[in-house]
Write a protein that holds these residues in place. Structure first.
Motif, PDB file in Angstrom:
ATOM      1  N   SER A 127     -37.400   7.024  37.348  1.00 36.64           N
ATOM      2  CA  SER A 127     -36.310   7.857  36.373  1.00 36.64           C
ATOM      3  C   SER A 127     -35.175   8.562  36.801  1.00 36.64           C
ATOM      4  N   THR A 128     -34.866   8.683  38.184  1.00 31.07           N
ATOM      5  CA  THR A 128     -33.612   8.980  38.684  1.00 31.07           C
ATOM      6  C   THR A 128     -33.072   8.205  39.992  1.00 31.07           C
ATOM      7  N   THR A 129     -33.766   7.081  40.062  1.00 28.28           N
ATOM      8  CA  THR A 129     -33.526   6.072  41.242  1.00 28.28           C
ATOM      9  C   THR A 129     -33.152   4.970  40.559  1.00 28.28           C
ATOM     10  N   PRO A 130     -31.837   4.691  40.432  1.00 32.22           N
ATOM     11  CA  PRO A 130     -31.252   3.162  39.897  1.00 32.22           C
ATOM     12  C   PRO A 130     -31.587   2.317  40.937  1.00 32.22           C
ATOM     13  N   ALA A 131     -31.871   1.031  40.293  1.00 34.94           N
ATOM     14  CA  ALA A 131     -32.160  -0.215  40.936  1.00 34.94           C
ATOM     15  C   ALA A 131     -30.611  -0.385  41.607  1.00 34.94           C
ATOM     16  N   PHE A 132     -30.674  -1.014  42.800  1.00 38.45           N
ATOM     17  CA  PHE A 132     -29.333  -1.116  43.450  1.00 38.45           C
ATOM     18  C   PHE A 132     -28.316  -2.224  42.897  1.00 38.45           C
ATOM     19  N   TYR A 133     -28.998  -2.834  41.991  1.00 34.71           N
ATOM     20  CA  TYR A 133     -28.026  -3.892  41.554  1.00 34.71           C
ATOM     21  C   TYR A 133     -27.592  -3.674  40.051  1.00 34.71           C
ATOM     22  N   ARG A 134     -27.987  -2.481  39.576  1.00 34.71           N
ATOM     23  CA  ARG A 134     -27.822  -2.161  37.981  1.00 34.71           C
ATOM     24  C   ARG A 134     -26.655  -1.109  37.713  1.00 34.71           C
ATOM     25  N   PRO A 135     -25.701  -1.185  36.850  1.00 32.55           N
ATOM     26  CA  PRO A 135     -24.620  -0.603  36.456  1.00 32.55           C
ATOM     27  C   PRO A 135     -25.083   0.977  36.099  1.00 32.55           C
ATOM     28  N   VAL A 136     -25.960   1.644  36.525  1.00 33.99           N
ATOM     29  CA  VAL A 136     -26.442   3.088  35.801  1.00 33.99           C
ATOM     30  C   VAL A 136     -26.251   4.042  37.099  1.00 33.99           C
ATOM     31  N   THR A 137     -26.236   5.293  36.663  1.00 31.01           N
ATOM     32  CA  THR A 137     -26.126   6.269  37.942  1.00 31.01           C
ATOM     33  C   THR A 137     -27.517   7.106  37.755  1.00 31.01           C
ATOM     34  N   ASP A 138     -27.947   8.115  38.301  1.00 31.95           N
ATOM     35  CA  ASP A 138     -29.193   8.772  38.374  1.00 31.95           C
ATOM     36  C   ASP A 138     -29.153   9.778  37.049  1.00 31.95           C
ATOM     37  N   ASP A 139     -28.233   9.686  36.073  1.00 31.96           N
ATOM     38  CA  ASP A 139     -28.359  10.279  35.122  1.00 31.96           C
ATOM     39  C   ASP A 139     -28.463   9.423  33.885  1.00 31.96           C
ATOM     40  N   MET A 140     -29.763   8.977  33.658  1.00 31.35           N
ATOM     41  CA  MET A 140     -29.918   8.048  32.753  1.00 31.35           C
ATOM     42  C   MET A 140     -30.740   8.358  31.402  1.00 31.35           C
ATOM     43  N   SER A 141     -30.369   7.655  30.484  1.00 34.04           N
ATOM     44  CA  SER A 141     -31.081   7.897  29.009  1.00 34.04           C
ATOM     45  C   SER A 141     -32.491   7.329  29.072  1.00 34.04           C
ATOM     46  N   PHE A 142     -33.166   7.731  28.114  1.00 33.10           N
ATOM     47  CA  PHE A 142     -34.540   7.178  28.048  1.00 33.10           C
ATOM     48  C   PHE A 142     -34.399   5.717  28.056  1.00 33.10           C
ATOM     49  N   PHE A 143     -33.844   4.884  27.347  1.00 36.57           N
ATOM     50  CA  PHE A 143     -33.600   3.548  27.263  1.00 36.57           C
ATOM     51  C   PHE A 143     -33.323   3.041  28.533  1.00 36.57           C
ATOM     52  N   GLU A 144     -32.468   3.745  29.248  1.00 37.89           N
ATOM     53  CA  GLU A 144     -31.748   3.093  30.514  1.00 37.89           C
ATOM     54  C   GLU A 144     -32.823   3.514  31.662  1.00 37.89           C
ATOM     55  N   ARG A 145     -33.673   4.318  31.632  1.00 35.25           N
ATOM     56  CA  ARG A 145     -34.726   4.372  32.365  1.00 35.25           C
ATOM     57  C   ARG A 145     -35.870   3.324  32.142  1.00 35.25           C
ATOM     58  N   LEU A 146     -36.230   3.439  30.973  1.00 35.05           N
ATOM     59  CA  LEU A 146     -36.992   1.920  30.448  1.00 35.05           C
ATOM     60  C   LEU A 146     -36.389   0.698  31.245  1.00 35.05           C
ATOM     61  N   SER A 147     -35.230   0.613  31.186  1.00 35.63           N
ATOM     62  CA  SER A 147     -34.913  -0.732  31.614  1.00 35.63           C
ATOM     63  C   SER A 147     -34.742  -0.737  33.136  1.00 35.63           C
ATOM     64  N   ASN A 148     -34.424   0.604  33.902  1.00 38.98           N
ATOM     65  CA  ASN A 148     -34.494   0.653  35.039  1.00 38.98           C
ATOM     66  C   ASN A 148     -35.741   0.162  35.622  1.00 38.98           C
ATOM     67  N   ALA A 149     -36.600   0.759  35.176  1.00 44.16           N
ATOM     68  CA  ALA A 149     -38.287   0.373  35.312  1.00 44.16           C
ATOM     69  C   ALA A 149     -38.506  -1.155  35.330  1.00 44.16           C
ATOM     70  N   PHE A 150     -38.227  -1.633  34.189  1.00 45.81           N
ATOM     71  CA  PHE A 150     -38.215  -3.021  34.042  1.00 45.81           C
ATOM     72  C   PHE A 150     -37.594  -3.821  35.123  1.00 45.81           C
ATOM     73  N   TYR A 151     -36.288  -3.826  35.517  1.00 49.57           N
ATOM     74  CA  TYR A 151     -35.648  -4.357  36.432  1.00 49.57           C
ATOM     75  C   TYR A 151     -36.286  -4.169  37.781  1.00 49.57           C
ATOM     76  N   THR A 152     -36.659  -3.101  38.175  1.00 53.63           N
ATOM     77  CA  THR A 152     -37.415  -2.704  39.445  1.00 53.63           C
ATOM     78  C   THR A 152     -38.693  -3.614  39.496  1.00 53.63           C
ATOM     79  N   LEU A 153     -39.446  -3.807  38.301  1.00 52.09           N
ATOM     80  CA  LEU A 153     -40.679  -4.170  38.348  1.00 52.09           C
ATOM     81  C   LEU A 153     -40.662  -5.789  38.404  1.00 52.09           C
ATOM     82  N   VAL A 154     -39.442  -6.187  37.937  1.00 50.18           N
ATOM     83  CA  VAL A 154     -39.101  -7.764  38.070  1.00 50.18           C
ATOM     84  C   VAL A 154     -38.749  -8.049  39.382  1.00 50.18           C
ATOM     85  N   GLY A 155     -37.903  -7.180  39.960  1.00 53.35           N
ATOM     86  CA  GLY A 155     -37.558  -7.396  41.540  1.00 53.35           C
ATOM     87  C   GLY A 155     -38.764  -7.456  42.197  1.00 53.35           C
ATOM     88  N   ASP A 156     -39.825  -6.600  41.989  1.00 54.80           N
ATOM     89  CA  ASP A 156     -41.134  -6.827  42.763  1.00 54.80           C
ATOM     90  C   ASP A 156     -41.881  -7.823  42.432  1.00 54.80           C
TER      91      ASP A 156
END
Length: 382
Positions: A127-156
């Motif tokens: 929710s507050t830790t952007p994936a290091f390759y994504r163009p977002v900050t720690d101040d993410m909207s709800f959908f940005e948080r979902l996207s961030n979680a998705f990209y992090t899980l894809v990386g895993d």
């Protein structure tokens, strides 16, 4: 003091008393072949800089190339007091740590990479830790948080099977008794993290983590005479500095991008210092206000009183140096952590971001003028 043995994939170009560099030929050759990429062209086309297969195979192939080399294996016959590993994907070297039986620590050069930090017990919530390759900050909207979680899980999903195969490589070269590399990673004694709340983000960290952002930064020294003479010719108008760093080779850029940059520079009322790895003789259309160099003393340039703006790919060390010297930035992210670095710089108010997919000479000229003539950019940088 201690002597230092430095295992790396880039042949030494200098000597230093007490430093021995070990550059296994297999590792050097693998890196040379793997990094022969067209990063700028891929970004302009909207393509991924690397395929998922390239990402998947890199860790275990480079591990195999390193451990099968005699120069690497000869290190096992020596005694060391401490091993310092790059915290971005150190898994292969952890096999050497186990076999040598020494304590180890990480230096995380990619400040937004949190993989080894998480394994060491540091909380890294999506929710507050952007994936290091994504163009977002720690101040993410709800959908940005979902996207961030998705990209992090894809990386895993890519990372986990790659590490399992790397584990096989480590045991093949170093013995079947080498423990699980994730368990080894949790035994890290100390972590030097390339970050700090003012230039990256505030984070909850364990006591064995020290943030060292800009530890390499230093006051500017006088420039070589040829550069100083070139800058002096600009009068009080000053000059622009352009560099795409060390990982993005400007000389490999598509010809239409080079022409776009040349056209933009020719329209500027400033002189331009441009880090460009090709010979000036190959650039027959270089404007009179532009000087290129294969290597340029970046911090000495950034600290020059006549520098008006810095045009960069957005590498983390470049961004730290920019803040240290108080210079406004136009950033053109290419790959890896560049987008995350640019997003943070824009949020902090000292940078403008241009997308290579849509860049034009007109947009570049306007962006350079804006960060120069709007005093808020320089003020926020300082």
């Amino acid at each position: 003091g201690h002597n230092i043995t430095f295992l790396n994939g880039f042949p030494a170009d200098f000597t230093l008393h007490g430093l021995q560099e070990v550059t296994p030929s297999g590792l050097v050759e693998y890196i040379r072949n793997y990094t022969n990429w067209d990063l700028l062209g891929a970004r302009m086309r909207g393509d991924m800089p690397l395929s998922l297969w390239d990402v998947f195979r890199f860790s275990w192939q480079i591990c195999d190339a390193t451990l099968e080399d005699k120069e690497t294996m000869d290190l096992l016959g020596r005694k060391f007091d401490l091993m310092i590993l790059d915290g971005a994907f150190p898994e292969c070297a952890l096999g050497l740590v186990y076999r040598l039986g020494v304590p180890f620590m990480y230096i995380n050069t990619v400040g937004f990479y949190t993989g080894t930090m998480a394994l060491a017990g540091n909380p890294v919530p999506y929710s507050t830790t952007p994936a290091f390759y994504r163009p977002v900050t720690d101040d993410m909207s709800f959908f940005e948080r979902l996207s961030n979680a998705f990209y992090t899980l894809v990386g895993d999903v890519v990372y986990t099977p790659s590490m399992l195969y790397l584990q096989h490589m480590v045991r093949r070269h170093l013995g079947s008794d080498v423990p699980n590399i994730w368990n080894l990673s949790r035994n890290v004694s100390f972590i030097l993290q390339n970050g700090q709340a003012s230039v990256t983000y505030p984070r909850p960290l364990l006591p064995n983590v020290a943030e060292i952002a800009c530890i390499h930064c230093k006051p500017a020294a006088p420039l070589p005479k040829d550069l100083e003479d070139f800058i002096a010719g600009a009068g009080e108008s000053g000059f622009i500095y352009v560099s795409m760093g060390s990982s993005v080779k400007a000389a490999n850029m598509p010809d239409h991008l080079r022409q776009l940059l040349v056209q933009a520079f020719a329209r500027l009322p400033y002189r331009v210092l441009w880090k460009y790895e090709a010979s000036p003789a190959l650039l027959t259309d270089l404007p009179a206000n532009v000087k290129i160099g294969r290597w340029l003393p970046q911090q000495d340039i950034l600290g020059h009183r006549k520098l008006r703006a810095f045009v960069t790919h957005g590498g983390l060390l470049s961004m730290f140096e920019t803040v240290f010297h108080g210079v406004p930035v136009v950033t053109m992210p290419v790959f890896c952590d560049h987008d995350a670095n640019a997003a943070k710089a824009v949020a902090d108010g000292y940078a403008l971001k241009l997308d290579l997919e849509t860049i034009t000479s007109e947009r570049l000229v306007r962006a350079i003028h804006k960060v120069i003539h709007d005093p808020t950019y320089r003020r926020e940088a300082k």
